[in-house]
Design an enzyme around this catalytic site. Structure first.
Site, PDB file in Angstrom:
ATOM      1  CG  HIS A 125       7.994  12.343   0.594  1.00 29.40           C
ATOM      2  ND1 HIS A 125       7.201  13.345   1.104  1.00 29.40           N
ATOM      3  CD2 HIS A 125       7.174  11.260   0.418  1.00 29.40           C
ATOM      4  CE1 HIS A 125       5.957  12.887   1.237  1.00 29.40           C
ATOM      5  NE2 HIS A 125       5.912  11.631   0.821  1.00 29.40           N
ATOM      6  CG  ASP A 162       1.311  11.454  -2.644  1.00 28.94           C
ATOM      7  OD1 ASP A 162       1.632  10.468  -3.330  1.00 28.94           O
ATOM      8  OD2 ASP A 162       1.371  11.482  -1.391  1.00 28.94           O
ATOM      9  CG  HIS A 164       2.125  11.083   2.203  1.00 36.37           C
ATOM     10  ND1 HIS A 164       1.815  10.021   1.378  1.00 36.37           N
ATOM     11  CD2 HIS A 164       1.979  10.649   3.475  1.00 36.37           C
ATOM     12  CE1 HIS A 164       1.510   8.963   2.136  1.00 36.37           C
ATOM     13  NE2 HIS A 164       1.599   9.318   3.411  1.00 36.37           N
ATOM     14  CG  ASP A 245      -0.716   8.549  -1.324  1.00 37.23           C
ATOM     15  OD1 ASP A 245      -1.169   9.541  -1.946  1.00 37.23           O
ATOM     16  OD2 ASP A 245       0.473   8.475  -0.961  1.00 37.23           O
TER      17      ASP A 245
HETATM   18 ZN    ZN Z   1       2.034   9.738  -0.720  1.00 39.87          ZN
END
Ligand code: ZN
Length: 308
Positions: A125, A162, A164, A245
């Site tokens: 991120h 991931d 996200h 995740d």
């Molecule tokens: Zn994540």
């Protein structure tokens, strides 16, 4: 396969508030899982310190100095609503980077076939100019640039499973056709980027998965979007942003992947690595916030890297 496992020894020194999902216990769970007898064949190495000045390869020139200045003398300081820094956080980021670069070196010099780097905090991120989502420095992006700069690899693929979207990695490489970025992620979910129509310069491939979907939808997305694009890109190296995740147990998202889904996606990526780049995969731990889901996902992923 010969698989290198790189582990941080100072991971506990990046402090996060009590109850924060990105905690040192994550790496304790990973280490415990990878101490099982089935992993005896791993080549093991402690992560050395990496040179944080390399952050300038992907971040603004004032990015690292600003992080240095933000470190509190004691305790924890918030950088964003969910991203924090403590006094020794940059030392931990440095061994995370050093770990990734050790994996890169082992794979690109042909000492091992592939590598898994058990590191924290995550990095995908972290944008060119902004920290976010628990991430301080974009380790996968720096590793991609080092593969080009130091080892002469030309075409680098980063595949991010991931849950996200890796807004930071996309931000860094969206204008660079020498780096391919593909992500599967839940949408809607933080950080909100990663729509399928975000293509960069033809080098970005986003597979958005609906909440409450499981392995069948994930496999279809990889078969239809990510795997053909990756194969067509013909990378010299594949870097994985390996987050766990998307696991059904994870508290931060609502995908319903199980261990066999992590085995499947790892195997499919290995098939392309075998065909296109001499098996070269460097896998970097990103997210994964349920300790059981994380250790189950990592075990399955690393066992697949090791045994095919
Ligand atoms: Zn994540």
């Amino acid at each position: 396969m010969t698989t290198l496992l790189v582990s941080q020894t100072n991971y506990e020194e990046h402090l996060t508030p009590k109850g924060h999902p990105e905690c040192a216990a994550r790496l304790v769970a990973v280490a415990e899982a990878l101490s099982a007898p089935e992993f005896d064949a791993l080549v093991r190495q402690d992560a050395p310190y990496g040179d944080l000045f390399l952050a300038e390869l992907v971040h603004d020139a004032n990015y690292l100095p600003a992080l240095r200045d933000a470190r509190p003398a004691e305790g924890i300081r918030s950088l964003t609503s969910d991203t924090v820094i403590s006094g020794n956080s940059l030392d931990v980021v440095a061994t995370g980077l050093g770990g990734a670069l050790a994996g890169l070196r082992g794979v690109l010099l042909g000492e091992v076939d592939n590598a898994f780097c058990a590191i924290r905090p995550p990095g995908h991120h972290a944008e060119i100019a902004d920290t976010s989502g628990f991430c301080l420095v974009n380790t996968a992006a720096i590793a991609a640039r080092e593969a080009q700069r130091k080892y002469g690899a030309e075409r680098i693929a980063i595949v991010d499973f991931d849950v996200h979207h890796g807004n930071g990695t996309q931000d860094i490489f969206k204008d660079d056709p020498s780096v391919f970025y593909a992500s599967s992620h839940q949408m809607p979910l933080f950080p909100g980027t990663g729509r399928p129509d975000e293509h960069g310069v033809g080098n970005i491939f986003n597979a958005a998965l609906k909440p409450k979907t499981a392995g069948a939808e994930m496999r279809a997305a990889y078969n239809e979007i990510i795997l053909p694009a990756l194969d067509n890109f013909a990378p010299d190296l594949i870097i994985l942003s390996a987050g766990f995740d998307a696991h059904i147990l994870d508290p931060l998202a609502q995908l319903e992947w199980v261990e066999d889904d992590f085995r499947w996606v790892t195997g499919k990526l290995m098939d392309i690595a075998e065909r296109r780049c001499g098996n070269r995969i460097v896998s970097l731990l990103e997210g994964g916030y349920d300790l059981k889901g994380l250790s189950g996902g990592v075990s399955t992923h690393v066992a697949t890297l090791l045994n095919g």
